[in-house]
Design a protein around this motif. Structure first.
Motif, mmCIF file in Angstrom:
data_model
loop_
_atom_site.group_PDB
_atom_site.id
_atom_site.type_symbol
_atom_site.label_atom_id
_atom_site.label_comp_id
_atom_site.label_asym_id
_atom_site.label_seq_id
_atom_site.Cartn_x
_atom_site.Cartn_y
_atom_site.Cartn_z
ATOM 1 N N ALA A 78 -8.756 0.059 9.899
ATOM 2 C CA ALA A 78 -10.046 -0.507 9.476
ATOM 3 C C ALA A 78 -9.990 -2.007 9.701
ATOM 4 O O ALA A 78 -8.941 -2.626 9.530
ATOM 5 C CB ALA A 78 -10.305 -0.194 8.002
ATOM 6 N N GLY A 79 -11.111 -2.598 10.102
ATOM 7 C CA GLY A 79 -11.167 -4.035 10.361
ATOM 8 C C GLY A 79 -10.755 -4.844 9.144
ATOM 9 O O GLY A 79 -11.072 -4.490 8.021
ATOM 10 N N ALA A 80 -10.039 -5.964 9.400
ATOM 11 C CA ALA A 80 -9.568 -6.825 8.312
ATOM 12 C C ALA A 80 -9.833 -8.290 8.601
ATOM 13 O O ALA A 80 -9.112 -9.157 8.139
ATOM 14 C CB ALA A 80 -8.091 -6.582 8.049
ATOM 15 N N PHE A 85 -6.339 -5.687 11.707
ATOM 16 C CA PHE A 85 -6.715 -4.348 11.238
ATOM 17 C C PHE A 85 -5.816 -3.930 10.085
ATOM 18 O O PHE A 85 -4.630 -4.219 10.080
ATOM 19 C CB PHE A 85 -6.595 -3.324 12.385
ATOM 20 N N ARG A 86 -6.415 -3.229 9.128
ATOM 21 C CA ARG A 86 -5.653 -2.674 8.010
ATOM 22 C C ARG A 86 -5.308 -1.231 8.336
ATOM 23 O O ARG A 86 -6.148 -0.482 8.821
ATOM 24 C CB ARG A 86 -6.479 -2.696 6.726
ATOM 25 N N ALA A 87 -4.087 -0.843 8.058
ATOM 26 C CA ALA A 87 -3.690 0.553 8.193
ATOM 27 C C ALA A 87 -3.903 1.211 6.835
ATOM 28 O O ALA A 87 -3.255 0.845 5.845
ATOM 29 C CB ALA A 87 -2.241 0.665 8.629
ATOM 30 N N ILE A 88 -4.827 2.167 6.793
ATOM 31 C CA ILE A 88 -5.204 2.840 5.548
ATOM 32 C C ILE A 88 -4.669 4.270 5.589
ATOM 33 O O ILE A 88 -4.955 5.018 6.521
ATOM 34 C CB ILE A 88 -6.732 2.874 5.376
ATOM 35 N N ALA A 89 -3.915 4.631 4.558
ATOM 36 C CA ALA A 89 -3.367 5.985 4.456
ATOM 37 C C ALA A 89 -4.169 6.769 3.421
ATOM 38 O O ALA A 89 -4.336 6.316 2.291
ATOM 39 C CB ALA A 89 -1.899 5.935 4.055
ATOM 40 N N ASP A 90 -4.668 7.936 3.830
ATOM 41 C CA ASP A 90 -5.330 8.854 2.905
ATOM 42 C C ASP A 90 -4.338 9.951 2.570
ATOM 43 O O ASP A 90 -3.950 10.742 3.437
ATOM 44 C CB ASP A 90 -6.601 9.426 3.543
ATOM 45 N N CYS A 91 -3.907 9.989 1.314
ATOM 46 C CA CYS A 91 -2.867 10.916 0.869
ATOM 47 C C CYS A 91 -3.502 12.242 0.435
ATOM 48 O O CYS A 91 -4.668 12.289 0.065
ATOM 49 C CB CYS A 91 -2.089 10.306 -0.292
ATOM 50 N N SER A 92 -2.712 13.303 0.439
ATOM 51 C CA SER A 92 -3.251 14.620 0.099
ATOM 52 C C SER A 92 -3.635 14.732 -1.369
ATOM 53 O O SER A 92 -4.424 15.596 -1.740
ATOM 54 C CB SER A 92 -2.248 15.718 0.467
ATOM 55 N N ASN A 93 -3.101 13.862 -2.239
ATOM 56 C CA ASN A 93 -3.455 13.903 -3.655
ATOM 57 C C ASN A 93 -4.676 13.033 -3.972
ATOM 58 O O ASN A 93 -4.970 12.753 -5.126
ATOM 59 C CB ASN A 93 -2.272 13.480 -4.521
ATOM 60 N N GLY A 94 -5.402 12.569 -2.936
ATOM 61 C CA GLY A 94 -6.627 11.800 -3.127
ATOM 62 C C GLY A 94 -6.410 10.303 -3.231
ATOM 63 O O GLY A 94 -7.365 9.542 -3.320
ATOM 64 N N LEU A 99 -1.443 0.265 3.814
ATOM 65 C CA LEU A 99 -0.031 0.117 4.123
ATOM 66 C C LEU A 99 0.337 -1.295 4.544
ATOM 67 O O LEU A 99 1.427 -1.785 4.241
ATOM 68 C CB LEU A 99 0.356 1.094 5.245
ATOM 69 N N GLY A 100 -0.527 -1.943 5.290
ATOM 70 C CA GLY A 100 -0.268 -3.278 5.817
ATOM 71 C C GLY A 100 -1.296 -3.585 6.889
ATOM 72 O O GLY A 100 -2.273 -2.860 7.053
ATOM 73 N N THR A 102 -2.130 -5.056 11.094
ATOM 74 C CA THR A 102 -1.643 -5.177 12.465
ATOM 75 C C THR A 102 -2.710 -5.872 13.305
ATOM 76 O O THR A 102 -3.892 -5.781 13.004
ATOM 77 C CB THR A 102 -1.302 -3.798 13.067
ATOM 78 N N ARG A 103 -2.271 -6.532 14.356
ATOM 79 C CA ARG A 103 -3.216 -7.159 15.291
ATOM 80 C C ARG A 103 -3.599 -6.189 16.407
ATOM 81 O O ARG A 103 -4.565 -6.408 17.117
ATOM 82 C CB ARG A 103 -2.576 -8.403 15.922
ATOM 83 N N ASP A 104 -2.850 -5.105 16.551
ATOM 84 C CA ASP A 104 -3.058 -4.146 17.636
ATOM 85 C C ASP A 104 -4.133 -3.130 17.247
ATOM 86 O O ASP A 104 -3.910 -2.298 16.359
ATOM 87 C CB ASP A 104 -1.742 -3.433 17.949
ATOM 88 N N PRO A 105 -5.297 -3.150 17.911
ATOM 89 C CA PRO A 105 -6.361 -2.206 17.561
ATOM 90 C C PRO A 105 -6.032 -0.758 17.927
ATOM 91 O O PRO A 105 -6.710 0.163 17.473
ATOM 92 C CB PRO A 105 -7.571 -2.709 18.351
ATOM 93 N N LYS A 106 -4.997 -0.563 18.718
ATOM 94 C CA LYS A 106 -4.605 0.793 19.117
ATOM 95 C C LYS A 106 -3.269 1.198 18.510
ATOM 96 O O LYS A 106 -2.621 2.131 19.000
ATOM 97 C CB LYS A 106 -4.533 0.878 20.646
ATOM 98 N N ALA A 107 -2.838 0.514 17.468
ATOM 99 C CA ALA A 107 -1.543 0.809 16.843
ATOM 100 C C ALA A 107 -1.502 2.246 16.358
ATOM 101 O O ALA A 107 -2.454 2.745 15.769
ATOM 102 C CB ALA A 107 -1.300 -0.152 15.689
ATOM 103 N N MET A 108 -0.403 2.913 16.635
ATOM 104 C CA MET A 108 -0.171 4.283 16.161
ATOM 105 C C MET A 108 0.773 4.184 14.965
ATOM 106 O O MET A 108 1.986 4.104 15.133
ATOM 107 C CB MET A 108 0.427 5.145 17.270
ATOM 108 N N VAL A 109 0.203 4.159 13.782
ATOM 109 C CA VAL A 109 0.995 3.994 12.564
ATOM 110 C C VAL A 109 1.359 5.359 12.019
ATOM 111 O O VAL A 109 0.509 6.227 11.868
ATOM 112 C CB VAL A 109 0.197 3.192 11.514
ATOM 113 N N THR A 110 2.633 5.538 11.730
ATOM 114 C CA THR A 110 3.086 6.792 11.119
ATOM 115 C C THR A 110 3.650 6.483 9.743
ATOM 116 O O THR A 110 4.399 5.524 9.565
ATOM 117 C CB THR A 110 4.157 7.489 11.980
#
Length: 195
Positions: A78-80, A85-94, A99-100, A102-110
């Motif tokens: 998501a834009g920051a 960009f902000r890396a947003i994690a949606d967890c299974s428990n809601g 997470l942190g 990145t400047r890379d708009p195509k970052a593959m965050v795991t």
């Protein structure tokens, strides 16, 4: 000959009185409540940590917190602004975790999930302004990770300036609208009487 028109005068007077009342409401009710809320938020980072809340409660913004992000986890960007960009994690428990950044708009965050510490913030809301206006709801909360996770850059610290306090401007708008309505009515009445 000057003719007094009671119905239009009454309607304009009621409209002007309503606008003045709305301006006073912004100054005398909404502004003090917002200032008290901002004072609470300013003190939240110094309070003891709490478990991540299950229900939205804006009084907890910027409070230190911890929670368990249960897998499976979906990560999106998501834009920051200046941070990229902000890396947003949606967890299974809601739970939602920032997470942190990145400047890379195509970052593959795991990120596989786990215990997260940080502070409470608002989760991004992807709705349009019209959608948000038609369906108002309290923003979801998110845990902003400190330190950042998944090899990302650090998240911005809590910032009280990110919470808007526009009530003086709203009051000014209502007073301005009241003055304009009164001026237009007076000018229209003069023009009608000059005919």
């Amino acid at each position: 000959m000057t003719r007094f028109r009671p119905i239009p005068t009454l309607l304009v007077a009621l409209a002007v009185a309503t606008m003045i009342a709305l301006g006073l409401w912004q100054l005398l009710d909404r502004l003090p409540r917002k200032e008290a809320f901002l004072a609470q938020l300013e003190s939240n980072p110094t309070k003891s940590p709490i478990g991540f809340p299950r229900l939205p409660d804006d009084r907890l913004l910027f409070r230190q917190s911890a929670g368990d992000c249960l897998p499976p986890v979906a990560v999106r960007l998501a834009g920051a602004g200046k941070a990229g960009f902000r890396a947003i994690a949606d967890c299974s428990n809601g739970m939602t975790v920032q997470l942190g950044t990145t400047r890379d708009p195509k970052a593959m965050v795991t990120y596989a999930g786990g215990l997260v510490t940080g502070y409470i913030g608002h989760a991004p809301d992807g709705r349009s302004l019209i959608g948000a206006a038609l369906s108002p709801q309290q923003p979801r909360l998110m845990l902003v990770a400190t330190p950042p996770l998944a090899g990302l850059q650090a998240n911005a610290p809590p910032d009280i300036a990110s919470v808007p306090n526009n009530h003086i401007a709203y009051a000014g708008q209502w007073f301005f609208f009241a003055a304009i309505a009164a001026i237009i009515y007076v000018l229209a009445a003069r023009r009608r009487n000059d005919r």
